[in-house]
Design an enzyme around this catalytic site. Structure first.
Site, PDB file in Angstrom:
ATOM      1  N   ALA A 199      77.739  25.096  -9.747  1.00  0.00           N
ATOM      2  CA  ALA A 199      76.922  26.051  -8.990  1.00  0.00           C
ATOM      3  C   ALA A 199      76.020  26.915  -9.859  1.00  0.00           C
ATOM      4  CB  ALA A 199      77.815  26.948  -8.133  1.00  0.00           C
TER       5      ALA A 199
ATOM      6  N   HIS B 284      61.142  22.767  -7.819  1.00  0.00           N
ATOM      7  CA  HIS B 284      61.183  24.223  -7.967  1.00  0.00           C
ATOM      8  C   HIS B 284      62.187  24.639  -9.041  1.00  0.00           C
ATOM      9  CE1 HIS B 284      61.217  28.461  -6.931  1.00  0.00           C
ATOM     10  NE2 HIS B 284      60.247  28.246  -6.067  1.00  0.00           N
TER      11      HIS B 284
ATOM     12  N   GLY C 144      80.584  38.800 -14.089  1.00  0.00           N
ATOM     13  CA  GLY C 144      81.199  37.509 -14.349  1.00  0.00           C
ATOM     14  C   GLY C 144      81.087  37.103 -15.798  1.00  0.00           C
ATOM     15  N   PRO C 145      81.689  35.977 -16.127  1.00  0.00           N
ATOM     16  CA  PRO C 145      81.698  35.515 -17.515  1.00  0.00           C
ATOM     17  C   PRO C 145      80.323  34.996 -17.943  1.00  0.00           C
ATOM     18  CG  PRO C 145      82.622  33.850 -16.070  1.00  0.00           C
ATOM     19  CD  PRO C 145      82.375  35.052 -15.206  1.00  0.00           C
TER      20      PRO C 145
ATOM     21  N   VAL D 144      78.255  29.378 -17.497  1.00  0.00           N
ATOM     22  CA  VAL D 144      77.665  28.806 -16.296  1.00  0.00           C
ATOM     23  C   VAL D 144      78.743  28.116 -15.464  1.00  0.00           C
ATOM     24  CG1 VAL D 144      76.015  27.090 -15.442  1.00  0.00           C
ATOM     25  CG2 VAL D 144      75.448  28.470 -17.443  1.00  0.00           C
TER      26      VAL D 144
END
Length: 310
Positions: free
Chosen positions: A177, A87, A169-170, A173
Site C-alpha cells: 500500500a 499518474h 508511522g515507521p 514503505v
C-alpha cells in the site's frame, strides 16, 4: 431571538490508485458511503491514469471516519507492486485532502488531518505524510515533492532524505500500500487538456511551460501524460487557487503553447467537482461580459435570494 448556528461542512477528495477494476472502486466507495451523515457527491475513474477520485462531504468527525474506512479498504484491495498508470503515486490511498466548505477554516482542520494521519499509521501500518496547510515543513506543503520518485523510489527517499521521512508511522514503505499523504487545502480544480498528438515529449514541453515550478502560471501544477486507450496525450493540471489563476488562463496558455508546437487541442475536462464561481469566471471572460452585468442576474441565484433558506 436566537441566531441560527452555521452548520460545519467539510469536503474530502481522496485519490485512490485504482481506475481499471470497477469492483475495487465500488468497494472503496461503499466503505465511505456507509458512514451515516456523509454525503457521497461524486466518483470518477480514469483507466489511463489508473486512478479514482471520490468526493464526499459532511461534519468533521463523520468525514474523518469515512476517509479512514476508504483508506482501509484501499489498503486491503490495492497492491502497488502490480500497479501501472500515467499518474504519479506513492500509495494505494495516495492523497486524502480535507477542504473547508462552511463554518470551518483551513487552520481549524489541521488537527483533524493530524488525527486522521495518526490513525491510518497506527491502525493500518501505512506511513503518513502531512501536506498543504498541515505540512510540518515548507517543502512538504507541495504534494509533488512528497511524490517524487513514486512508490518505487519512496523507500530510498525515506532512507536518504530527512525531509522524506513520514510524520506518522515507521520510515518503512508498506509492502503493498506504500504511503498516504493527508492534508488540508483550499478547493482545487483538476483540469486536463487533451492534445491532438501522441507525442509525449510535446505534452511534457507544454506542461513544463505552463506550471509554476518552471516559470509558468502561479498556482498551477502540470505534467504531460500519455493516454494509451485514446492514442493521444494530455496536459494534466491542478489549479490550486482558482481565484488567483482561473481556468481560462490555464487553458489559454496551454492553447498558445500547443499552437507553437503545431498541435491542436482535442478537448478538455474537469475531474470531480468544481466551484460554481470558477465556471462563471470563464463565462464572463469569453463572453466579455461587462457594463451592468451582475451575477445576481443568474436566475437560480435570484430565486435562492427571494426564497431564502429552506
Amino acid at each position: 431571538m436566537e441566531q441560527a448556528v452555521e452548520r460545519v461542512l467539510v469536503e474530502c477528495v481522496p485519490n485512490f490508485s485504482e481506475g481499471r477494476r470497477p469492483q475495487v472502486v465500488r468497494a472503496i466507495v461503499e466503505a465511505i458511503a456507509g458512514v451515516s451523515g456523509v454525503y457521497l457527491l461524486d466518483t470518477e475513474s480514469d483507466e489511463d491514469h489508473n486512478r479514482s477520485v471520490v468526493t464526499f462531504a459532511g461534519p468533521v468527525e463523520e468525514v474523518l471516519e469515512a476517509a479512514f474506512r476508504g483508506v482501509r479498504e484501499a489498503v486491503r484491495q490495492i497492491d502497488l507492486r502490480h500497479h501501472q498508470g500515467g499518474h504519479p503515486r506513492i500509495g494505494a490511498a495516495d492523497v486524502v485532502p480535507l477542504v473547508p466548505i462552511r463554518g470551518v477554516t483551513l487552520r481549524d482542520l489541521v488537527p483533524a488531518a493530524q488525527r486522521l494521519g495518526r490513525r491510518i499509521a497506527e491502525e493500518l501500518g501505512v506511513p503518513v505524510f502531512l501536506y498543504g496547510e498541515a505540512a510540518t515543513s515548507p517543502r512538504r506543503r507541495d504534494l509533488s515533492f512528497l511524490r517524487r520518485g513514486n512508490f518505487e523510489g519512496l523507500q530510498e527517499a525515506m532512507d536518504t532524505d530527512p525531509e522524506r521521512r513520514p510524520d506518522f508511522g515507521p520510515a518503512a514503505v508498506h509492502p503493498s500500500a506504500g504511503a498516504t499523504v493527508v492534508g488540508v487545502r483550499k478547493p482545487l480544480i483538476a483540469y486536463n487538456v487533451e492534445l491532438a498528438t501522441a507525442d509525449l515529449e510535446v505534452a511534457r514541453a507544454i506542461a513544463r511551460n505552463v506550471r509554476e515550478s518552471s516559470g509558468g502560471l502561479v498556482n498551477v501544477r502540470a505534467m504531460g501524460v500519455r493516454l494509451e486507450k485514446r492514442g493521444t496525450t494530455q496536459v494534466s493540471m491542478n489549479l490550486v487557487d482558482y481565484e488567483k489563476t482561473p481556468i481560462y488562463r490555464a487553458f489559454e496558455l496551454v492553447a498558445a503553447e500547443a499552437r507553437r508546437h503545431g498541435v491542436a487541442i482535442r478537448s478538455s475536462e474537469i475531474v470531480g467537482l468544481v466551484p460554481e464561481d470558477a465556471l462563471l469566471d470563464c463565462a464572463e471572460y469569453y463572453l466579455q461580459l461587462g457594463g451592468t452585468w451582475s451575477r445576481r442576474q443568474i436566475l437560480e441565484r435570484r430565486l435562492n435570494e427571494v426564497e431564502g433558506p429552506r
